[in-house]
Design an enzyme around this catalytic site. Structure first.
Site, PDB file in Angstrom:
ATOM      1  N   ASP A   1      -9.770 -41.444   0.490  1.00 46.18           N
ATOM      2  CA  ASP A   1      -9.709 -42.445   1.536  1.00 46.18           C
ATOM      3  C   ASP A   1     -11.389 -42.831   1.479  1.00 46.18           C
ATOM      4  O   ASP A   1     -11.659 -43.571   2.797  1.00 46.18           O
ATOM      5  CB  ASP A   1      -9.597 -41.878   2.952  1.00 46.18           C
ATOM      6  CG  ASP A   1      -9.065 -43.028   3.957  1.00 46.18           C
ATOM      7  OD1 ASP A   1      -8.560 -43.947   3.379  1.00 46.18           O
ATOM      8  OD2 ASP A   1      -9.251 -42.707   4.830  1.00 46.18           O
TER       9      ASP A   1
ATOM     10  N   LYS B   1     -26.132 -42.331  10.077  1.00 43.23           N
ATOM     11  CA  LYS B   1     -25.008 -42.590  10.714  1.00 43.23           C
ATOM     12  C   LYS B   1     -24.609 -41.430  11.646  1.00 43.23           C
ATOM     13  O   LYS B   1     -25.089 -40.198  11.040  1.00 43.23           O
ATOM     14  CB  LYS B   1     -24.150 -42.655   9.472  1.00 43.23           C
ATOM     15  CG  LYS B   1     -22.638 -42.879   9.847  1.00 43.23           C
ATOM     16  CD  LYS B   1     -21.598 -42.898   8.616  1.00 43.23           C
ATOM     17  CE  LYS B   1     -20.258 -42.744   9.211  1.00 43.23           C
ATOM     18  NZ  LYS B   1     -19.086 -42.865   7.823  1.00 43.23           N
TER      19      LYS B   1
END
Length: 393
Positions: free
Chosen positions: A262, A134
């Protein structure tokens, strides 16, 4: 004793330099990909692992290991910087990832790009689907550096048995003056079983539903409200259920202590009956081709056995060897399923920016504010654990 003339020595030196340059050039050609980013990445991983294999691992990681880096300059001014090589080597060992396996998966074939809904970076997957690569921004890299030592301590304490992302390598690639950060992780969804349905769960019910555009995809990423509307339940064996809740409570408590929030619980569901029907309907020629694709190069015998999963295997159930995040459904499930469960996107710090967002959303949503996604880390952790607890059957 005669000595070689200086001119002759210079000639030999130049010849050896040309030989080394030629060798480097040939090595570079082995890692050509559709785009320079992947070529440089593959070269960097190959060079890094090659260097580490010639150096015994340190018996104990020192504070400087968490600040260290290794730099390599490649042809055409490409550069690779690997962060904390000894730390990530030790993390790979903690997670049961062998060096040969890591090298083979990331360099035998070019990683493939794959869009991931809601991700803050671009994703690539190794050809065998074992690892995800990523892209990260500098803020996320700084956050990872700030928690890396505590993250390593936690992983060692849990002996690698955690739902947290398995961070296996961190690199900075420089191409034509442009810098890109890449993190390598174990793929939550594994490699042997197709996922037929997936959810991104935060325990929040405010603005947490997949869009119509997302639902139109072949494999949409559903969210919390979709999960509730579809009346989804996780049918797990008692031992796996207890282990899941213990791991989730421990992991989210650690995230809360690090002031991180989050994040999401990524859930993938493999339907065994559907997979069998799909396999039966495939032409024989296509099945043969897929079987041939699985005959990828195999590494030398690994000193580390196949990775044991985070959850106990079920006798007579699907083969979950080397599928770390997988859990087989219990016998009381309507149909045989395999669940893939892991935490993702954990590097958001609850700082001033998030505190401001919390205050603004609290005013906007009033009494429903406790269900917004942006809340204090301890509340965020507790809410997610409660959401998953209610989903268990």
């Amino acid at each position: 004793m005669k000595t070689e003339p200086r001119k002759c020595r210079r000639r030999k030196s130049r010849a050896s330099e040309r030989k080394r340059a030629k060798s480097s050039s040939l090595k570079w050609k082995l890692f050509r990909a559709k785009e320079p980013l992947l070529s440089v990445f593959m070269w960097g991983v190959n060079h890094s692992i090659d260097q580490l294999m010639h150096v015994p691992p340190p018996g104990l990681l020192m504070p400087d290991d968490f600040k260290a880096y290794a730099k390599d300059i490649m042809p055409s001014h490409y550069k690779v910087k690997e962060y904390c090589p000894n730390v990530f080597r030790n993390l790979r060992e903690q997670f049961g990832v062998d060096q040969y396996e890591y090298l083979r998966s990331l360099t035998s074939y070019e990683p493939e790009p794959e869009p991931v809904e809601g991700s803050k970076g671009d994703f690539f997957f190794s050809y065998d689907k074992k690892f995800a690569i990523k892209t990260m921004d500098s803020e996320a890299v700084a956050e990872l550096h700030s928690v890396l030592r505590k993250y390593h301590e936690y992983v060692v304490e849990k002996q690698g048995k955690t739902l947290l992302p398995q961070y296996l390598g961190l690199y900075r690639l420089t191409i034509d003056g442009s810098e890109t950060y890449l993190i390598v992780m174990r793929n939550v969804f594994g490699r042997k079983y197709n996922v037929h349905k997936k959810f991104d769960l935060k325990g929040s019910t405010v603005s947490r539903a997949a869009s119509d555009k997302e639902k139109a995809k072949d494999l949409p990423t559903y969210k919390d409200n979709d999960f509730l509307e579809q009346n989804c339940k996780l049918h797990l064996p008692a031992e796996a259920k207890q282990q899941l809740l213990e791991m989730l409570a421990s992991d989210t408590a650690w995230l809360s202590n690090m002031h991180l929030m989050d994040y999401s619980l990524l859930l993938g569901i493999h339907d065994c009956d559907r997979a069998a029907a799909e396999a039966a309907s495939k032409p024989l020629e296509q099945t043969s081709e897929e079987s041939a694709d699985e005959l990828a190069p195999t590494p030398p015998d690994s000193p580390i056995p196949s990775t044991a999963g985070a959850f106990p295997a079920i006798s007579g159930g699907p083969d979950l060897d080397d599928e770390f995040y997988a859990i087989s459904s219990s016998s009381n499930s309507e149909k045989p399923l395999v669940y893939f469960i892991g935490l993702v996107d954990i590097l958001t710090y609850y700082g001033m920016k998030k505190r401001t967002a919390t205050a603004a959303k609290t005013v906007k949503y009033g009494s429903d504010a406790e269900n917004i996604s942006t809340v204090k880390p301890d509340q965020y952790a507790r809410r997610l654990v409660e959401f998953i607890t209610r989903s268990l059957s």
